[in-house]
Design a protein around this motif. Structure first.
Motif, mmCIF file in Angstrom:
data_model
loop_
_atom_site.group_PDB
_atom_site.id
_atom_site.type_symbol
_atom_site.label_atom_id
_atom_site.label_comp_id
_atom_site.label_asym_id
_atom_site.label_seq_id
_atom_site.Cartn_x
_atom_site.Cartn_y
_atom_site.Cartn_z
ATOM 1 N N HIS A 11 0.835 -1.177 0.000
ATOM 2 C CA HIS A 11 0.000 0.000 0.000
ATOM 3 C C HIS A 11 0.880 1.241 0.000
ATOM 4 O O HIS A 11 2.094 1.166 0.000
ATOM 5 N N GLN A 88 1.032 1.188 4.171
ATOM 6 C CA GLN A 88 0.154 2.185 3.563
ATOM 7 C C GLN A 88 0.647 3.614 3.776
ATOM 8 O O GLN A 88 0.473 4.474 2.910
ATOM 9 N N GLN A 296 -10.458 1.807 10.126
ATOM 10 C CA GLN A 296 -10.361 2.182 8.718
ATOM 11 C C GLN A 296 -9.418 1.259 7.954
ATOM 12 O O GLN A 296 -9.617 0.989 6.770
ATOM 13 N N THR A 297 -8.398 0.770 8.641
ATOM 14 C CA THR A 297 -7.382 -0.066 7.991
ATOM 15 C C THR A 297 -7.866 -1.489 7.759
ATOM 16 O O THR A 297 -7.582 -2.090 6.715
ATOM 17 N N THR A 300 -9.327 -2.518 4.438
ATOM 18 C CA THR A 300 -8.482 -2.329 3.259
ATOM 19 C C THR A 300 -7.690 -3.572 2.888
ATOM 20 O O THR A 300 -7.209 -3.675 1.760
#
Length: 356
Positions: A11, A88, A296-297, A300
């Motif tokens: 990422h 990320q 939030q991660t 992903t």
């Protein structure tokens, strides 16, 4: 349990942070096993999309790293959130590393992969790694911590009407764990013994995590060890309830779960590389003290949606290595016959220089 379809994931970068000794609550590893484990395709709940690796300059403030292109084995579960954050947000790139994340089906896959050179650094639960070290499969070195259990992280759960209300009610019952002698079952043994329950009077079979809901629903087991998100989902769908909190107050409270390792040969040949990797992961762990960022991660790199991520009981996430803390796992393994002799974990830990 192929937890996401591709073997590589990376990422893109962002911010930096300051060092600290804080911890965050994160999810325990979904495949904490001693034997090599091939899970059914129904594990696809945690599968995520594939992506490519990021690029690094090969240079840190401490000078060029020896091995800038790293292949790192990882479990596509929330144990790996700090690793994903480091990827990320570009923390590996900032350290001069070009990291390729290779999805593994279980912690035990990393041991032969690292031995064969298919991974430069692997991720494993501590029980698997310490057993491999004791068996002299290689001389392994611990590079960075990954996760630590806390109250609610994993539970032994049962179905409504099972009649199991206390630990003593488990005598004569059949329970399941993800694999024989995995770390959760080690924690459960310690709790049973502390409550004067003969572990030999509790039958243990293997049911992989994604199948635990069905096993409870059809009563093929009386109780099962569950981690998130299966624990929350099963409670919502069939009313499953916890009987034993594996990492709550008691002999397995805050028991370390998993981390990253390599071979002594690789660590000796690439000290700057190992230090750079550890700093980036620890940077990700510090960022992961932000619960919203963690939530939030998770979606992903898994297919856990944001609504479910917000409900999970998450374990602690250490931001530094502590050999004394990890020694608890090895000592419990020896106590229950999983290690024949004392294993000094401190000899396995690679000291990581502070962030530049």
């Amino acid at each position: 349990m192929a937890l996401r379809p591709s073997a590589a994931a990376t990422h893109t970068p962002a911010e930096s942070g300051r060092s600290g000794r804080r911890r965050v609550r994160l999810l325990g590893a979904a495949a904490i096993v001693l034997p090599v484990l091939v899970l059914a395709s129904s594990c696809s709940l945690l599968n995520g999309s594939s992506s490519s690796s990021s690029s690094g300059s090969g240079t840190t403030s401490a000078g060029p790293v020896e091995h800038p292109k790293l292949t790192v084995g990882m479990l596509a579960v929330t144990d790996s959130v700090p690793l994903e954050i480091a990827q990320q947000k570009g923390y590996f790139k900032q350290e001069g590393l070009d990291v390729k994340l290779k999805t593994i089906v279980s912690g035990s896959q990393s041991v032969p992969d690292v031995n064969a050179g298919a991974e430069d650094i692997g991720q494993s639960n501590w029980a698997t790694l310490f057993a491999a070290q004791a068996q002299h499969l290689n001389n392994f070195k611990i590079v960075a911590d990954s996760s630590e259990g806390q109250a609610g992280t994993m539970s032994l759960t049962t179905y409504p009407g099972s009649g199991i209300k206390t630990i003593q009610d488990l005598i004569g019952k059949t329970i399941s764990t993800n694999a024989p002698n995995d770390l959760p079952s080690l924690a459960l043994k310690a709790i049973l013994q502390a409550n004067s329950v003969d572990t030999n009077k509790v039958k243990v079979i293997v049911v992989h995590h994604p199948q635990t809901e069905q096993a409870l629903a059809d009563h093929s087991v009386d109780a099962t060890i569950q981690l998130e998100p299966f624990k929350t989902m099963t409670a919502e769908k069939i009313g499953a309830r916890p009987v034993v909190d594996l990492f709550g107050p008691g002999p397995a409270a805050n028991l370390p779960i998993a981390g990253f390792f390599t071979t002594a040969k690789f660590a000796a040949a690439n000290p700057k590389t190992i230090a750079a990797f550890a700093r980036a992961v620890e940077h990700g762990a510090r960022d992961a003290t932000n619960r919203k960022l963690v939530e939030q991660t998770i979606p992903t790199f898994t297919t856990i949606d944001k609504q479910t991520a917000a409900l999970l009981d998450l374990p602690l996430y250490p931001t530094s290595l502590d050999a004394k803390r990890l020694q608890r796992v090895a000592d419990l393994m020896q106590q229950f016959g999983l290690l024949s002799n004392h294993l000094d974990v401190s000899t396995m830990v690679v000291a990581s220089p502070p962030a530049q």
